[in-house]
Design an enzyme around this catalytic site. Sequence first.
Site, PDB file in Angstrom:
ATOM      1  N   GLU A   1      33.877  47.949  34.422  1.00  0.00           N
ATOM      2  CA  GLU A   1      35.299  47.685  34.706  1.00  0.00           C
ATOM      3  C   GLU A   1      35.520  46.221  34.370  1.00  0.00           C
ATOM      4  O   GLU A   1      35.196  45.336  35.169  1.00  0.00           O
ATOM      5  CB  GLU A   1      35.606  47.969  36.187  1.00  0.00           C
ATOM      6  CG  GLU A   1      35.434  49.431  36.588  1.00  0.00           C
ATOM      7  CD  GLU A   1      36.584  50.323  36.121  1.00  0.00           C
ATOM      8  OE1 GLU A   1      37.676  49.792  35.845  1.00  0.00           O
ATOM      9  OE2 GLU A   1      36.379  51.542  36.012  1.00  0.00           O
TER      10      GLU A   1
ATOM     11  N   CYS B   1      42.791  41.599  37.481  1.00  0.00           N
ATOM     12  CA  CYS B   1      42.347  42.046  36.150  1.00  0.00           C
ATOM     13  C   CYS B   1      43.476  42.682  35.351  1.00  0.00           C
ATOM     14  O   CYS B   1      43.498  42.586  34.129  1.00  0.00           O
ATOM     15  CB  CYS B   1      41.185  43.018  36.287  1.00  0.00           C
ATOM     16  SG  CYS B   1      41.559  44.426  37.338  1.00  0.00           S
TER      17      CYS B   1
HETATM   18  P1  NAD Z   1      31.998  37.716  36.449  1.00  0.00           P
HETATM   19  O1  NAD Z   1      31.677  38.562  35.271  1.00  0.00           O
HETATM   20  O2  NAD Z   1      31.793  36.266  36.359  1.00  0.00           O
HETATM   21  O3  NAD Z   1      31.148  38.212  37.727  1.00  0.00           O
HETATM   22  C1  NAD Z   1      31.076  39.563  38.125  1.00  0.00           C
HETATM   23  C2  NAD Z   1      29.787  39.813  38.858  1.00  0.00           C
HETATM   24  O4  NAD Z   1      28.687  39.564  37.999  1.00  0.00           O
HETATM   25  C3  NAD Z   1      29.583  38.910  40.069  1.00  0.00           C
HETATM   26  O5  NAD Z   1      28.970  39.681  41.093  1.00  0.00           O
HETATM   27  C4  NAD Z   1      28.643  37.848  39.581  1.00  0.00           C
HETATM   28  O6  NAD Z   1      27.854  37.330  40.628  1.00  0.00           O
HETATM   29  C5  NAD Z   1      27.801  38.636  38.585  1.00  0.00           C
HETATM   30  N1  NAD Z   1      27.245  37.816  37.515  1.00  0.00           N
HETATM   31  C6  NAD Z   1      27.736  36.682  36.986  1.00  0.00           C
HETATM   32  N2  NAD Z   1      26.938  36.241  35.992  1.00  0.00           N
HETATM   33  C7  NAD Z   1      25.940  37.145  35.879  1.00  0.00           C
HETATM   34  C8  NAD Z   1      24.802  37.255  35.048  1.00  0.00           C
HETATM   35  N3  NAD Z   1      24.531  36.350  34.114  1.00  0.00           N
HETATM   36  N4  NAD Z   1      23.983  38.304  35.210  1.00  0.00           N
HETATM   37  C9  NAD Z   1      24.229  39.232  36.152  1.00  0.00           C
HETATM   38  N5  NAD Z   1      25.307  39.187  36.978  1.00  0.00           N
HETATM   39  C10 NAD Z   1      26.131  38.149  36.850  1.00  0.00           C
HETATM   40  O7  NAD Z   1      33.496  38.110  36.821  1.00  0.00           O
HETATM   41  P2  NAD Z   1      34.397  37.472  37.964  1.00  0.00           P
HETATM   42  O8  NAD Z   1      34.721  36.072  37.569  1.00  0.00           O
HETATM   43  O9  NAD Z   1      33.815  37.734  39.287  1.00  0.00           O
HETATM   44  O10 NAD Z   1      35.719  38.357  37.868  1.00  0.00           O
HETATM   45  C11 NAD Z   1      36.733  38.091  36.975  1.00  0.00           C
HETATM   46  C12 NAD Z   1      36.677  39.029  35.791  1.00  0.00           C
HETATM   47  O11 NAD Z   1      36.537  40.352  36.244  1.00  0.00           O
HETATM   48  C13 NAD Z   1      37.948  39.008  34.987  1.00  0.00           C
HETATM   49  O12 NAD Z   1      37.638  39.102  33.626  1.00  0.00           O
HETATM   50  C14 NAD Z   1      38.677  40.249  35.444  1.00  0.00           C
HETATM   51  O13 NAD Z   1      39.596  40.750  34.518  1.00  0.00           O
HETATM   52  C15 NAD Z   1      37.536  41.174  35.685  1.00  0.00           C
HETATM   53  N6  NAD Z   1      37.910  42.194  36.663  1.00  0.00           N
HETATM   54  C16 NAD Z   1      38.020  43.478  36.242  1.00  0.00           C
HETATM   55  C17 NAD Z   1      38.410  44.459  37.140  1.00  0.00           C
HETATM   56  C18 NAD Z   1      38.547  45.880  36.722  1.00  0.00           C
HETATM   57  O14 NAD Z   1      38.700  46.722  37.600  1.00  0.00           O
HETATM   58  N7  NAD Z   1      38.517  46.195  35.438  1.00  0.00           N
HETATM   59  C19 NAD Z   1      38.673  44.106  38.468  1.00  0.00           C
HETATM   60  C20 NAD Z   1      38.534  42.783  38.857  1.00  0.00           C
HETATM   61  C21 NAD Z   1      38.134  41.836  37.945  1.00  0.00           C
END
Ligand code: NAD
Length: 448
Positions: free
Chosen positions: A218, A252
């Site tokens: 997602e 998002c």
């Molecule tokens: P992110 O990708 O930075 O982090 C998401 C998760 O991944 C967190 O739990 C984080 O700790 C983990 N993570 C970060 N780096 C990692 C790595 N190198 N290896 C493994 N895990 C890692 O995203 P975010 O900043 O938390 O959220 C914002 C993004 O999420 C935006 O792009 C938004 O559009 C998207 N989003 C999508 C939805 C959806 O339902 N499609 C919902 C909410 C947010």
Amino acid sequence: MSIEITTNVKQDIERVFALQKKHQWTVRRTTAAERKAKLQRLMDVIQAHEDDIVEAVRQDVRKPHKEIKAAEVVGTIRSIQHTLDHLEDWMAPVPVGSSLYPTSENFVMYEPKGVCLILGPWNYPFSLAMIPLAAAVSAGNCAMVKLSDLTPETSRIAANIVREAFDEREVAVFEGEVEVATALLEQPFDHIFFTGSTNVGRIVMTAAAKHLSSVTLELGGKSPTIIDHDFDMAEAAKRIAIGKFMNAGQTCIAPDYVFIRKEDEDAFIGHLKGFADSYLKDGAAVDPEKFTQIVNERNFNRVKGLYDDALDKGAEVVFGGIFDPAERLIAPTVLRHVTPDMKIMQEEIFAPILPVMNYETLDDVITYVNERDKPLALYIFSQNQDVIDRVVNQTTSGNVSVNNVVIHYSDLQLPFGGVNTSGIGSYHGVYGFREFSHEKGVYVQPKK
Ligand code: NAD
């Protein structure tokens, strides 16, 4: 010291993973009534800790109390309740007949995937971990869950809630930094459900490929919003303001940018300003009681960089443009004279800044959208069915909302998800149940 912590966490991850791998064979045999009892328990514990959840989220990301309650608690409860109301139907095997023997009794059954990993984002940290978890449980899985490293307080309360509601052989929450997520991703999960950015989605999918774990991703992206000439501009502005400015644009599916006819631009922006002003204190600064903070300094600076780049390249600030680095607040902002070469039109904005672009023909808009990454959501405001049909049928995106924004997320009859760069797979309602299930075809040879 950090190597020591990592070693301990790794051992704990391996220990719980082994426990769940073994216990999954008991969990997968559970009836609808047994799964519903578990979901009811989860719901009861969440409701008992409602104030703690709101407080924890508020400590992680400062935002209005009302917004936290609606998005984190009410949304989660609604989703679980919907599952309680429908689970028997969802679990029932589906007779499908046969293309070989008219008398065979083939059917499709929904088998649990097994042991699942759920990784959540920071922007709606509680609900975007708990709603997938409830879907995993409804489908008869075990699950290991990790919330974002940016939301430690919410992670703690989620871990406590899960401990109160489940045995760790069935569901366990892991707290900590990104390295914990990395260690989790080393395990051969049967399914990985990730919500977050497109870039980290690639890391997750790469890790999943090693074990051929199935994935739900997602992700994010830019969600375009098209406003047709015939739509009531005050109404469009009101709906877009709610969807764009909630959580300070850190949603998002927030409308990322707007396409509007030149002759409608002033009216639309004028109405939008009325809503934007309601978030300001004395018309000058953002009111922190009414508006959400940008999550951290890195994101604040990233957004300021997008904004400065747009201004350098000729964008005009119609209103807003107030940045308060100490409080990490950005006022609702509208930019016009925006062009595709600006970074703000290339990256997901994830902030309360709305670029407005003009269009001459609907075909131009459709071509613009189709030349870029597939959006997570696409919005069209129009009274004209032909216009709506063209947008729905000639573009691709995770979801489309007609005459509103964001609200499709809450309609549990619809699958919610992205396409390619905005995601893989979907969930909500029955789609979540199916996402965490293996659709198993059972061929039954007629006895005679
Ligand atoms: P992110 O990708 O930075 O982090 C998401 C998760 O991944 C967190 O739990 C984080 O700790 C983990 N993570 C970060 N780096 C990692 C790595 N190198 N290896 C493994 N895990 C890692 O995203 P975010 O900043 O938390 O959220 C914002 C993004 O999420 C935006 O792009 C938004 O559009 C998207 N989003 C999508 C939805 C959806 O339902 N499609 C919902 C909410 C947010």
